[in-house]
Design an enzyme around this catalytic site. Sequence first.
Site, PDB file in Angstrom:
ATOM      1  N   ARG A 177       2.435  37.968  18.193  1.00  0.00           N
ATOM      2  CA  ARG A 177       1.184  36.804  19.526  1.00  0.00           C
ATOM      3  C   ARG A 177       0.663  37.811  18.936  1.00  0.00           C
ATOM      4  O   ARG A 177      -0.618  38.678  19.701  1.00  0.00           O
ATOM      5  CB  ARG A 177       1.951  38.271  20.838  1.00  0.00           C
ATOM      6  CG  ARG A 177       3.349  37.333  21.360  1.00  0.00           C
ATOM      7  CD  ARG A 177       3.409  35.920  21.123  1.00  0.00           C
ATOM      8  NE  ARG A 177       4.309  35.298  22.498  1.00  0.00           N
ATOM      9  CZ  ARG A 177       5.483  34.909  21.495  1.00  0.00           C
ATOM     10  NH1 ARG A 177       5.684  35.183  20.017  1.00  0.00           N
ATOM     11  NH2 ARG A 177       6.515  34.637  21.841  1.00  0.00           N
ATOM     12  N   SER A 253       3.713  34.553  29.630  1.00  0.00           N
ATOM     13  CA  SER A 253       4.565  35.633  30.036  1.00  0.00           C
ATOM     14  C   SER A 253       2.975  36.922  29.902  1.00  0.00           C
ATOM     15  O   SER A 253       2.430  36.272  28.680  1.00  0.00           O
ATOM     16  CB  SER A 253       5.026  35.999  28.687  1.00  0.00           C
ATOM     17  OG  SER A 253       5.929  35.789  28.180  1.00  0.00           O
ATOM     18  N   GLU A 349      -0.493  40.560  27.229  1.00  0.00           N
ATOM     19  CA  GLU A 349      -0.676  39.060  26.032  1.00  0.00           C
ATOM     20  C   GLU A 349      -2.269  38.541  26.729  1.00  0.00           C
ATOM     21  O   GLU A 349      -2.362  38.171  25.683  1.00  0.00           O
ATOM     22  CB  GLU A 349       0.258  38.852  25.900  1.00  0.00           C
ATOM     23  CG  GLU A 349       0.982  37.272  25.379  1.00  0.00           C
ATOM     24  CD  GLU A 349       2.126  37.038  25.322  1.00  0.00           C
ATOM     25  OE1 GLU A 349       2.258  35.608  24.820  1.00  0.00           O
ATOM     26  OE2 GLU A 349       2.735  37.602  25.356  1.00  0.00           O
TER      27      GLU A 349
END
Length: 371
Positions: A177, A253, A349
Amino acid sequence: MTPVSTDQNAGDTSQCEGVALDGCNTLGFSARARALSEPHTIEAARAQVLASRQAGERLVVIGGGSNLVLLPWLDAHVMRPAFDEVTITPAEDGLTATVSVEAGKRWHALVMELAAAGWWGYENLALIPGCCGAAPIQNIGAYGVELADHLLRLEVMSLEDGSCRWMNREECGFGYRDSIFKGALEHRVLITRLELQVSRQASPRLGYGDLAQRVSAALPQGEEVTPLQVARAVIATRSEKLPDPAQLGNAGSFFKNPQLPGAEAQALLTRFPSLPHYPQADGSIKLAAGWLIDQCGLKGARRGHVGVHAQQALVLVHFGEGAVTELLALAQEVREAVHTRFGVWLEQEPRELGMMPPEGWGPESCTRDLR
């Protein structure tokens, strides 16, 4: 507000002064910016970069807004790429192909087009929202596949002078990520297009969740699995766990799965042996953040206009009519609860963009012509 054409190339960019950005983020919080433009060609994007540079205004690029927390006031000109051409060039043997896709193409649409045409590579990333140009920023991934796995190179445009250059996969600094576009190149370049490699040779990745069972159940007897069948299984799985942003505001998420050194993770697993975990090639161990949140009793929790999704604790949701400050307060509550119980700090995130409004802020204060 009246649109003002600013395109220097065939009038395909529209701009409004003091615009609302409500449709620019999937969480659905109200936000405003100085201006907004949506170039339909790469040349039009370059023209806007140069115009903003000449005017001395800050230029910020936003894609689909699916991995973004917009704060109420963005003191900048926002550009949303709308160029979305796709070209597939098969190799001479027909077994592989190079896919060139422009930044404004919707990622899920690209995945489904490739899968329907029988090309393997990205079928596990079906139903991930957002645009192709934003996909490398967080190196999108799901069910054992990441964007970086089959990326050949990408093109970036400097937001300083409009110049373009190609970057190979290694230059992008991809991680879990993560990428250089969240670090050294953040807000410095516009990703204009990607080049991906896909294959005709079957390579199903079905080791995560119940993908193998879903695919097998839908597969006619005697037939081999296709990328489209895998994509459909992924869609079914994601649809059961993740809310549709069009129905319930969310940014996917909200927390990364924490990745701990092996010894530290093993100590935690000794205390909590049922904790889902995934050993990594470098010896570290990735933990399931959703499980950690659930064990803190926060799955399905609601705080005013926001909450933790009832089916997937990794997802924070906005029920509507709320303020972004409510969401950020809930995120901090979740992080502190997980740290208190497990000694692990969760990392957010989605990127935050903008700031809280200045004193006396209101829609009427954003309508000045700042060019």
